[in-house]
Design a protein around this motif. Structure first.
Motif, PDB file in Angstrom:
ATOM      1  N   ASN A 109      -2.646 -12.692   6.826  1.00 51.30           N
ATOM      2  CA  ASN A 109      -2.539 -11.237   7.007  1.00 51.30           C
ATOM      3  C   ASN A 109      -1.333 -10.735   7.784  1.00 51.30           C
ATOM      4  O   ASN A 109      -1.162  -9.534   7.918  1.00 51.30           O
ATOM      5  CB  ASN A 109      -3.790 -10.658   7.689  1.00 51.30           C
ATOM      6  CG  ASN A 109      -5.047 -11.048   6.952  1.00 51.30           C
ATOM      7  OD1 ASN A 109      -5.132 -10.831   5.759  1.00 51.30           O
ATOM      8  ND2 ASN A 109      -5.982 -11.655   7.652  1.00 51.30           N
TER       9      ASN A 109
ATOM     10  N   ALA B 228       2.299   3.312  13.457  1.00 48.80           N
ATOM     11  CA  ALA B 228       1.218   3.763  12.583  1.00 48.80           C
ATOM     12  C   ALA B 228       1.028   2.816  11.410  1.00 48.80           C
ATOM     13  O   ALA B 228      -0.047   2.746  10.826  1.00 48.80           O
ATOM     14  CB  ALA B 228       1.529   5.174  12.085  1.00 48.80           C
ATOM     15  N   GLY B 229       2.069   2.070  11.066  1.00 52.09           N
ATOM     16  CA  GLY B 229       1.979   1.129   9.949  1.00 52.09           C
ATOM     17  C   GLY B 229       1.454  -0.233  10.370  1.00 52.09           C
ATOM     18  O   GLY B 229       1.411  -1.162   9.559  1.00 52.09           O
ATOM     19  N   GLY B 230       1.058  -0.374  11.618  1.00 49.79           N
ATOM     20  CA  GLY B 230       0.487  -1.649  12.057  1.00 49.79           C
ATOM     21  C   GLY B 230       1.528  -2.649  12.518  1.00 49.79           C
ATOM     22  O   GLY B 230       1.242  -3.830  12.667  1.00 49.79           O
TER      23      GLY B 230
ATOM     24  N   PRO C 118       1.652  -6.179   9.156  1.00 51.52           N
ATOM     25  CA  PRO C 118       0.554  -6.669   8.315  1.00 51.52           C
ATOM     26  C   PRO C 118       1.115  -7.055   6.946  1.00 51.52           C
ATOM     27  O   PRO C 118       2.113  -6.474   6.500  1.00 51.52           O
ATOM     28  CB  PRO C 118      -0.381  -5.460   8.203  1.00 51.52           C
ATOM     29  CG  PRO C 118       0.004  -4.540   9.315  1.00 51.52           C
ATOM     30  CD  PRO C 118       1.451  -4.784   9.589  1.00 51.52           C
ATOM     31  N   SER C 119       0.467  -8.019   6.286  1.00 52.79           N
ATOM     32  CA  SER C 119       1.076  -8.572   5.066  1.00 52.79           C
ATOM     33  C   SER C 119       1.179  -7.560   3.926  1.00 52.79           C
ATOM     34  O   SER C 119       1.961  -7.757   3.010  1.00 52.79           O
ATOM     35  CB  SER C 119       0.300  -9.818   4.615  1.00 52.79           C
ATOM     36  OG  SER C 119      -1.069  -9.516   4.546  1.00 52.79           O
ATOM     37  N   ASN C 120       0.460  -6.444   3.999  1.00 51.51           N
ATOM     38  CA  ASN C 120       0.604  -5.440   2.933  1.00 51.51           C
ATOM     39  C   ASN C 120       1.712  -4.432   3.226  1.00 51.51           C
ATOM     40  O   ASN C 120       1.912  -3.496   2.492  1.00 51.51           O
ATOM     41  CB  ASN C 120      -0.731  -4.701   2.723  1.00 51.51           C
ATOM     42  CG  ASN C 120      -1.158  -3.929   3.959  1.00 51.51           C
ATOM     43  OD1 ASN C 120      -0.752  -4.251   5.068  1.00 51.51           O
ATOM     44  ND2 ASN C 120      -1.971  -2.914   3.771  1.00 51.51           N
ATOM     45  N   LYS C 121       2.441  -4.624   4.339  1.00 48.33           N
ATOM     46  CA  LYS C 121       3.451  -3.631   4.724  1.00 48.33           C
ATOM     47  C   LYS C 121       4.884  -4.142   4.585  1.00 48.33           C
ATOM     48  O   LYS C 121       5.798  -3.636   5.226  1.00 48.33           O
ATOM     49  CB  LYS C 121       3.200  -3.173   6.170  1.00 48.33           C
ATOM     50  CG  LYS C 121       1.922  -2.378   6.348  1.00 48.33           C
ATOM     51  CD  LYS C 121       2.047  -0.985   5.745  1.00 48.33           C
ATOM     52  CE  LYS C 121       0.729  -0.258   5.576  1.00 48.33           C
ATOM     53  NZ  LYS C 121      -0.045  -0.132   6.785  1.00 48.33           N
TER      54      LYS C 121
ATOM     55  N   GLU D   4       6.861  -3.644   2.234  1.00 48.09           N
ATOM     56  CA  GLU D   4       7.746  -2.600   1.718  1.00 48.09           C
ATOM     57  C   GLU D   4       8.141  -1.613   2.823  1.00 48.09           C
ATOM     58  O   GLU D   4       9.250  -1.063   2.802  1.00 48.09           O
ATOM     59  CB  GLU D   4       7.085  -1.865   0.533  1.00 48.09           C
ATOM     60  CG  GLU D   4       8.100  -1.015  -0.223  1.00 48.09           C
ATOM     61  CD  GLU D   4       7.583  -0.454  -1.545  1.00 48.09           C
ATOM     62  OE1 GLU D   4       6.465  -0.825  -1.972  1.00 48.09           O
ATOM     63  OE2 GLU D   4       8.301   0.358  -2.150  1.00 48.09           O
TER      64      GLU D   4
ATOM     65  N   LYS E 183      -2.037  -2.081  -7.086  1.00 55.48           N
ATOM     66  CA  LYS E 183      -1.480  -3.398  -7.344  1.00 55.48           C
ATOM     67  C   LYS E 183      -0.634  -3.371  -8.618  1.00 55.48           C
ATOM     68  O   LYS E 183       0.429  -3.955  -8.681  1.00 55.48           O
ATOM     69  CB  LYS E 183      -2.621  -4.406  -7.495  1.00 55.48           C
ATOM     70  CG  LYS E 183      -2.361  -5.676  -6.702  1.00 55.48           C
ATOM     71  CD  LYS E 183      -3.531  -6.584  -6.709  1.00 55.48           C
ATOM     72  CE  LYS E 183      -3.318  -7.712  -5.732  1.00 55.48           C
ATOM     73  NZ  LYS E 183      -4.508  -8.467  -5.477  1.00 55.48           N
TER      74      LYS E 183
ATOM     75  N   TYR F 243       0.920   1.454  -0.433  1.00 59.62           N
ATOM     76  CA  TYR F 243       0.749   0.084   0.051  1.00 59.62           C
ATOM     77  C   TYR F 243      -0.510  -0.533  -0.530  1.00 59.62           C
ATOM     78  O   TYR F 243      -1.542   0.143  -0.644  1.00 59.62           O
ATOM     79  CB  TYR F 243       0.650   0.064   1.574  1.00 59.62           C
ATOM     80  CG  TYR F 243       1.887   0.585   2.254  1.00 59.62           C
ATOM     81  CD1 TYR F 243       3.046  -0.180   2.300  1.00 59.62           C
ATOM     82  CD2 TYR F 243       1.895   1.852   2.831  1.00 59.62           C
ATOM     83  CE1 TYR F 243       4.195   0.306   2.921  1.00 59.62           C
ATOM     84  CE2 TYR F 243       3.037   2.339   3.448  1.00 59.62           C
ATOM     85  CZ  TYR F 243       4.185   1.567   3.491  1.00 59.62           C
ATOM     86  OH  TYR F 243       5.307   2.057   4.096  1.00 59.62           O
ATOM     87  N   PRO F 244      -0.440  -1.809  -0.884  1.00 60.77           N
ATOM     88  CA  PRO F 244      -1.677  -2.469  -1.328  1.00 60.77           C
ATOM     89  C   PRO F 244      -2.677  -2.514  -0.180  1.00 60.77           C
ATOM     90  O   PRO F 244      -2.267  -2.563   0.985  1.00 60.77           O
ATOM     91  CB  PRO F 244      -1.226  -3.872  -1.728  1.00 60.77           C
ATOM     92  CG  PRO F 244       0.135  -4.058  -1.181  1.00 60.77           C
ATOM     93  CD  PRO F 244       0.714  -2.716  -0.844  1.00 60.77           C
ATOM     94  N   PRO F 245      -3.981  -2.467  -0.466  1.00 56.03           N
ATOM     95  CA  PRO F 245      -4.954  -2.511   0.626  1.00 56.03           C
ATOM     96  C   PRO F 245      -4.958  -3.893   1.283  1.00 56.03           C
ATOM     97  O   PRO F 245      -4.564  -4.881   0.660  1.00 56.03           O
ATOM     98  CB  PRO F 245      -6.290  -2.239  -0.067  1.00 56.03           C
ATOM     99  CG  PRO F 245      -6.070  -2.617  -1.492  1.00 56.03           C
ATOM    100  CD  PRO F 245      -4.610  -2.429  -1.790  1.00 56.03           C
ATOM    101  N   LEU F 246      -5.372  -3.932   2.523  1.00 54.85           N
ATOM    102  CA  LEU F 246      -5.473  -5.201   3.227  1.00 54.85           C
ATOM    103  C   LEU F 246      -6.922  -5.380   3.668  1.00 54.85           C
ATOM    104  O   LEU F 246      -7.409  -4.644   4.524  1.00 54.85           O
ATOM    105  CB  LEU F 246      -4.547  -5.201   4.453  1.00 54.85           C
ATOM    106  CG  LEU F 246      -4.544  -6.483   5.283  1.00 54.85           C
ATOM    107  CD1 LEU F 246      -3.817  -7.598   4.546  1.00 54.85           C
ATOM    108  CD2 LEU F 246      -3.878  -6.254   6.631  1.00 54.85           C
TER     109      LEU F 246
ATOM    110  N   PHE G 217      -9.722  -7.303   5.577  1.00 56.26           N
ATOM    111  CA  PHE G 217      -9.835  -8.301   6.639  1.00 56.26           C
ATOM    112  C   PHE G 217     -11.178  -8.173   7.323  1.00 56.26           C
ATOM    113  O   PHE G 217     -11.562  -7.097   7.769  1.00 56.26           O
ATOM    114  CB  PHE G 217      -8.723  -8.123   7.679  1.00 56.26           C
ATOM    115  CG  PHE G 217      -8.868  -9.050   8.845  1.00 56.26           C
ATOM    116  CD1 PHE G 217      -8.535 -10.391   8.720  1.00 56.26           C
ATOM    117  CD2 PHE G 217      -9.379  -8.604  10.056  1.00 56.26           C
ATOM    118  CE1 PHE G 217      -8.687 -11.260   9.788  1.00 56.26           C
ATOM    119  CE2 PHE G 217      -9.536  -9.471  11.130  1.00 56.26           C
ATOM    120  CZ  PHE G 217      -9.188 -10.801  10.987  1.00 56.26           C
TER     121      PHE G 217
ATOM    122  N   GLU H  70      -4.721  -1.272  12.338  1.00 50.98           N
ATOM    123  CA  GLU H  70      -3.853  -2.100  11.486  1.00 50.98           C
ATOM    124  C   GLU H  70      -3.421  -3.402  12.158  1.00 50.98           C
ATOM    125  O   GLU H  70      -3.130  -4.378  11.484  1.00 50.98           O
ATOM    126  CB  GLU H  70      -2.613  -1.303  11.080  1.00 50.98           C
ATOM    127  CG  GLU H  70      -2.911  -0.060  10.276  1.00 50.98           C
ATOM    128  CD  GLU H  70      -2.690  -0.266   8.786  1.00 50.98           C
ATOM    129  OE1 GLU H  70      -2.098  -1.290   8.416  1.00 50.98           O
ATOM    130  OE2 GLU H  70      -3.135   0.603   8.019  1.00 50.98           O
TER     131      GLU H  70
END
Lengths: 632, 495
Positions: free
Chosen positions: A45, A207-209, A229-232, A234, B2, B34-37, B39, B389
């Protein structure tokens, strides 16, 4: 006990001969920007991401020292998109500020410096010494900075608040209400007029973690990094490529004060900060490593917006940058994203090389300092830079010396007991290197004893090869650290980026093989080659005497206070020993020695010798009377 | 979501960068999808088991590297230091590591460990102690045997103690050299008083009284199976590891679990305090008592602090003091929630002498402002998103995860804490933030500690915006505190 197998010489990591390789995928864009990708699933993550600019204080010159570090601060101040609500108006503010500050600099470098040279003022930069014109310009600049930040009405608000504070709630209720309303109005008004959205760069990442967002500047690199976080991924691409293409150096003039505070914090308010800085300046003769990364105070005030822009164009082009991404990601998905965002950077000319080589040192140099610290010593030698063939033997030599079973601890901390701590270090920078020994005294020991202890160790390294078992122990540690250093995304990212900026990220994978190949003969050879007395610089520190009347409850001793300050500490230590001495014969012997020394002593030492002799005679008299027991 | 990313990726691959001129990029990071994360925090039950004697063990094997990392935590530390012997627990722990064992000489053990490339650490801190082992899997059996020997039968070699005492003396001598050490110890004294272990410090006289007998007694009270929890990560098989641990620790005399540390009898007394130090930059701490970790207000307080000064540049204090006015390099606040008694809220900064009073005034103004008006929706949203996050980072490695589990068990943290954490953060409202600020952050009740050059600091800034006299009007006249003799802690004469 059964677990002690003292004769085992084998390398305990069988795989170490082939060394643990970090699997790195290199991805290079058409504009020359290189990315090192290390997908890793052990920390799910999260991703550690950063990029390093191959520029640091070594690329500076007198007049702009500290600009690399100042730049690092500027890179967090936003672009035409980030941290402004009105880019056009913000640009007007910046242009106006630049004109004012350029004019101020001309006046300061001209008239104020001339007044300073003539001895009329103590500091050309201190606002207290401003001429009327400078005062006016400074106030105008401050007003424009306040306006840009949405604080145009600050002075009016401050005045109203001061008035409020003096009012009586019982009598002036209406007037207070009116003042409060006026303050609210002024506050609302100025907010809309300012063009800055304060620290929005940080806010977007927060705010983007994002976490651990920071950067550092050193001699050879400037490194910007964060965990996301791994989804950020971009978000990182957007933010970093935006600031690499469109940084506007907002708050260029106010941020200098922050850097001055940083200098005060790190350098001027620490026990040895300013001394370390001057030792560095003394040690490096022609090399640009001689000035501090944070810059000389006068230069910190001097750099102009034009110089900053030139610096950015020269060194922050994509062909001088390396990105590093480590963590929970799929390279096939990330590569198109990197290409999409970072391709907007335009390739630049190859940055100019650092051409000044360090000249050979011809004579020993010494700095004898008095500071608010325990007595200590550093002995430093010019050696070799990053990836030089001898750097590995020097590194292994330092490991033979360091640690609880290393030679320094065993001989100086235990053994003779003159040190409370001691260490050695090979510092392989990009363009030159140095090997240093440093130690701090224990009890009443002196820096001289530490220095002598070190020279003894050096002689031993030069005279006899390091033993096989001793070397094998160091090799085993290097082999095990091969794995330990690869356990954390953030740390892997730092190692790759730093190695890349020094010239070759592959060193991360090849270094330990070269360290493991070092032989006792190699160590003996480098110990002979680089450690001539003429190649060393020595810094010794003794404790600076505390201001009179602020030391422990000792009755003030006028004879002691009459001694030169640098001798007082020495005298006090000696007095303690005399007070503890109960052996009459020893004391009498000491008197004899004093008389012998007094004849040969330099003039400056005479008062000290006279003082000590008096005290020894007094102690002898005391003991002979049998009145005074030994002091505890 | 996705789908979109995939399409774009293929497009970028096929067409190269020319297909995406700068105009095609999202104009703002807020426009990116953004793709969801997903956890879910790990549950201790997946990792927890016990040895036959009941000792809790958390195991998280992994084959990534041929290393094993073992950590044992014990309850009790500095809180067990006898009167006048501050530092004894810490010294005991380090001497268990350094002083050899009943059957092995200290120097032989060190040589062997360095040869094996095994790292063992034994240390004692506030109210916990720990022993850790990091080694190659191939040397685990021998390394564990050495560590257990150190724990069960420490040798407390007199010559090793002598070296450690001399090192401690050297460290003590430096107590007054830097503003940060002076500030740290004086703040602890103001917070906990001379009677509580947190307010006490090692002295030369106390240190000279450390001996093998007192260390043996201390070791026996902390390091035993009735008072420990074990965590192991790395390259091993669960079943085999459990057998090895059971065998290694068998026959070690057990005892009762240590009691909680004593609750301090005093707390911060409001006012301004100063210690003189001739440096170009004053060091300030501004603080108040706060709440315990298990207080229902804990999460709203945490969010409030993040907005006020805990969130760095994204908070209020940092930009106000640092970037608005360039008064400091570091400025901000922290909230330390204690487990056994109310913790503290503290703001701190360093500024050049002339602007210290102004920076302090700005901090107090921000405290007043967060009480008088609700925080903005954006501020609250950013703070909440940040906590939510970054939540997975709490469990970012196996070692970190097991560390959380052990601490939670020692401190009896409610079992649903982590599973409900994000929901609780999400529910915090602007009214909650204002309520906790009003309840706990009264600027007229703060304690301010100043370390620096008072005559310059007191005068304030050139513009006359703030002087220390202005702060003294509300908080009472400054109390000048003496520096302490570094070896005896006796007050030194003041100029």
């Amino acid at each position: 006990m059964r677990y002690l197998i003292s004769s085992a010489l084998a390398l305990i990591v069988s795989a170490a001969a082939t060394a643990q390789q970090l699997p790195v995928e290199v991805f290079t864009l058409d504009n020359g920007m290189e990315f090192l990708l290390v997908p890793r699933n052990d920390q799910p993550n999260t991703i550690s991401a950063g990029w390093v600019a191959k520029v640091g204080s070594a690329n500076e010159r007198p007049g702009i020292t500290g600009i690399s570090h100042f730049f690092e601060h500027m890179m967090f101040k936003g672009t035409n998109t980030v941290a402004t609500r009105d880019p056009k108006r913000d640009e007007e503010f910046r242009t106006g500020q630049k004109a004012l500050r350029d004019r101020m600099n001309q006046l300061i470098w001209g008239d104020q410096y001339a007044r300073y040279y003539r001895g009329e003022i103590d500091d050309p930069w201190n606002p207290a010494n401003d001429t009327p014109e400078l005062k006016r310009l400074r106030a105008e600049l401050k007003g424009m900075m306040d306006a840009q930040q949405g604080r145009a009405n600050t002075e009016a608000i401050n005045a109203l608040q001061a008035k409020l504070g003096s009012m009586d709630p019982a009598k002036d209720a209406d007037a207070m209400k009116a003042a409060q309303a006026e303050i609210a109005k002024l506050e609302a008004e100025q907010k809309t007029k300012g063009s800055i959205v304060k620290d929005e760069f940080d806010q977007l990442y927060t705010a983007g973690g994002g976490s651990r967002m920071n950067a550092f500047t050193s001699y050879d690199q400037t490194f910007y990094f964060i965990n996301v976080p791994s989804n950020k991924m971009e978000l990182w691409c957007w933010m970093e490529s935006d600031r690499l293409t469109d940084s506007v150096f907002r708050e260029f003039f106010s941020e200098r004060d922050v850097v001055h505070e940083e200098r005060r914090l790190r350098t001027e308010s620490t026990p040895t900060g300013t001394f370390d800085e001057q030792f560095e300046a003394m040690f490096w003769l022609s090399s640009p490593y001689s000035w501090p990364v944070i810059g000389w105070p006068s230069d910190l005030n001097s750099y102009t917006m034009d110089e900053a822009q030139r610096y950015f164009q020269t060194y922050y082009c994509p062909n001088n940058l390396t990105g590093v991404i480590v963590g929970d990601f799929d390279a096939a998905k990330v590569k198109p994203m990197l290409k999409r965002y970072f391709s907007r950077l335009k390739r630049g000319a190859t940055p100019p090389p650092v051409v000044t080589l360090e000249v050979p040192q011809l004579a020993e140099m010494r700095m004898n300092a008095q500071a608010e610290t325990e007595p200590q010593v550093e002995v430093r030698y010019h050696t070799v830079p990053f990836q030089h063939a001898d750097s590995y033997a020097l590194e292994v030599m330092s490991q033979i010396l360091n640690g609880r079973t290393g030679r320094l601890y065993k001989t100086m901390v235990e053994g003779s007991g003159v040190a409370s701590g001691a260490g050695a270090r090979q510092d392989s920078r990009k363009y030159a290197g140095a090997f240093s020994f440093s130690a701090e005294v224990k009890g009443d020991a002196t820096p001289r004893q530490l220095e002598d202890g070190w020279y003894g160790q050096l002689q031993r390294l030069q005279a006899e090869p390091v033993g096989e078992q001793e070397l094998q122990k160091v090799r085993n540690g290097i082999a095990a650290d091969e794995y330990r250093r690869l356990q954390n995304n953030f740390f892997i990212m730092l190692q790759l980026g730093v190695s890349a900026s020094l010239g070759d990220w592959r060193e991360v994978n090849s270094e330990s093989g070269k360290l493991l190949a070092v032989t006792p003969a190699d160590i003996q050879r480098v110990a002979k080659k680089y450690f001539e007395p003429t190649n060393r610089s020595v810094a010794t520190y003794v404790r600076k005497a505390a201001p009179a009347g602020t030391t422990a409850d000792e009755p003030t001793d006028p004879a002691l206070a009459a001694l030169p300050p640098q001798m007082q500490a020495m005298a006090k230590q000696a007095l303690k020993r005399i007070a503890a001495e109960t052996d009459l014969a020893k004391l009498k012997e000491g008197i004899g020695q004093f008389d012998a020394q007094a004849a040969a002593a330099p003039e400056a030492m005479r008062p000290f010798i006279g003082f000590m002799k008096d005290r020894m005679l007094a102690r002898i008299a005391e003991l002979e009377k049998g009145a005074a027991p030994a002091a505890k | 979501m996705k789908h979109l990313t995939t399409t774009l990726s293929i497009g970028a691959l096929a067409l190269g960068c020319l297909a995406f001129a700068a105009d095609d990029l999202p104009r703002h990071p807020g426009d990116i999808a953004y793709p969801p994360l997903a956890f879910n925090p790990p549950s201790p039950s997946e990792y927890r088991t016990t040895l036959p004697d009941g000792t809790p063990v958390f195991l998280a094997p992994s084959k990534e590297f041929p290393l094993i990392n073992l950590v044992i935590t014990f309850k009790g530390g500095s809180n067990l230091d006898p009167a006048g012997k501050s530092g004894l627990a810490a010294m005991t722990a380090s001497q268990m590591r350094l002083g050899g064992t009943a059957s092995m000489k200290a120097s032989d053990l060190d040589e062997r460990l360095d040869f094996l490339a095994t790292k063992i650490g034994i240390s004692s801190s506030d109210w916990t102690s720990s022993a850790s082992l990091n080694c190659l899997a191939s040397t685990f059996d021998e390394s564990l045997a050495i560590m257990v020997d150190m724990l069960k039968s420490p040798g407390f070699d007199a010559s090793k103690l002598e070296v450690a005492v001399a090192e401690a003396m050297s460290e003590m001598k430096k107590r007054n050299d830097s503003a940060s050490t002076i500030s740290g110890s004086e703040w602890r004294r103001l917070s906990y008083g001379d009677e509580h272990y947190r307010g006490q410090q090692m002295t030369e006289a106390g240190l000279k009284g450390f001996d093998a007998a007192s260390m043996k007694a201390m070791a026996a009270s902390i390091f035993h199976p009735g008072n420990m929890k074990i965590a192991v990560t790395g390259d091993f098989d669960r079943k085999v590891m459990l057998e090895k641990l059971a065998k290694a620790f068998s026959g070690w005399t057990s005892g009762a679990e240590q009691a909680n540390p004593p609750v301090p009898a005093t707390s911060l007394t409001p006012g301004i305090y100063h210690v003189e130090k001739d440096i170009p930059q004053g060091k300030f701490i501004i603080g108040l008592p706060a709440i315990t970790r298990d207080d229902p207000d804990y999460i709203p307080f945490m969010v409030m602090n993040d907005i006020l000064g805990g969130g760095g540049f994204t908070s209020r204090i940092t930009p106000r003091v640092r970037s608005d006015e360039g008064l400091a390099y570091s400025a901000g606040s922290q909230f330390s929630a204690e487990v056994f008694w109310p913790g503290q809220w503290r703001a701190s900064f360093e500024s050049k002498n002339a602007t210290c009073a102004l920076a302090a005034k700005l901090v107090l103004e921000e405290m007043a402002r967060i009480r008088s008006a609700p925080v903005t929706a954006q501020e609250l949203d950013t703070a909440k998103k940040s906590f939510i996050e970054t939540f997975p980072e709490t469990f970012s490695s196996r070692d970190a995860t097991l560390g959380v589990f052990m601490t939670d068990e020692w401190t009896k943290r409610p079992g649903d804490y982590w599973t409900t954490f994000r929901d609780k953060v999400a529910k915090v409202t602007p009214a909650d933030v204002q309520r906790v600020a009003q309840k706990y952050l009264d600027p007229s009740k703060v304690t301010i500690l100043v370390v620096g050059k008072w005559d310059e600091i007191a005068k304030g800034d050139q513009g006359g915006r703030a002087t220390m006299a202005m702060l003294e009007k509300d908080l009472g006249p400054v109390k000048h505190l003496p520096l302490r003799d570094p070896m005896t802690l006796a007050p030194l004469p003041m100029k």
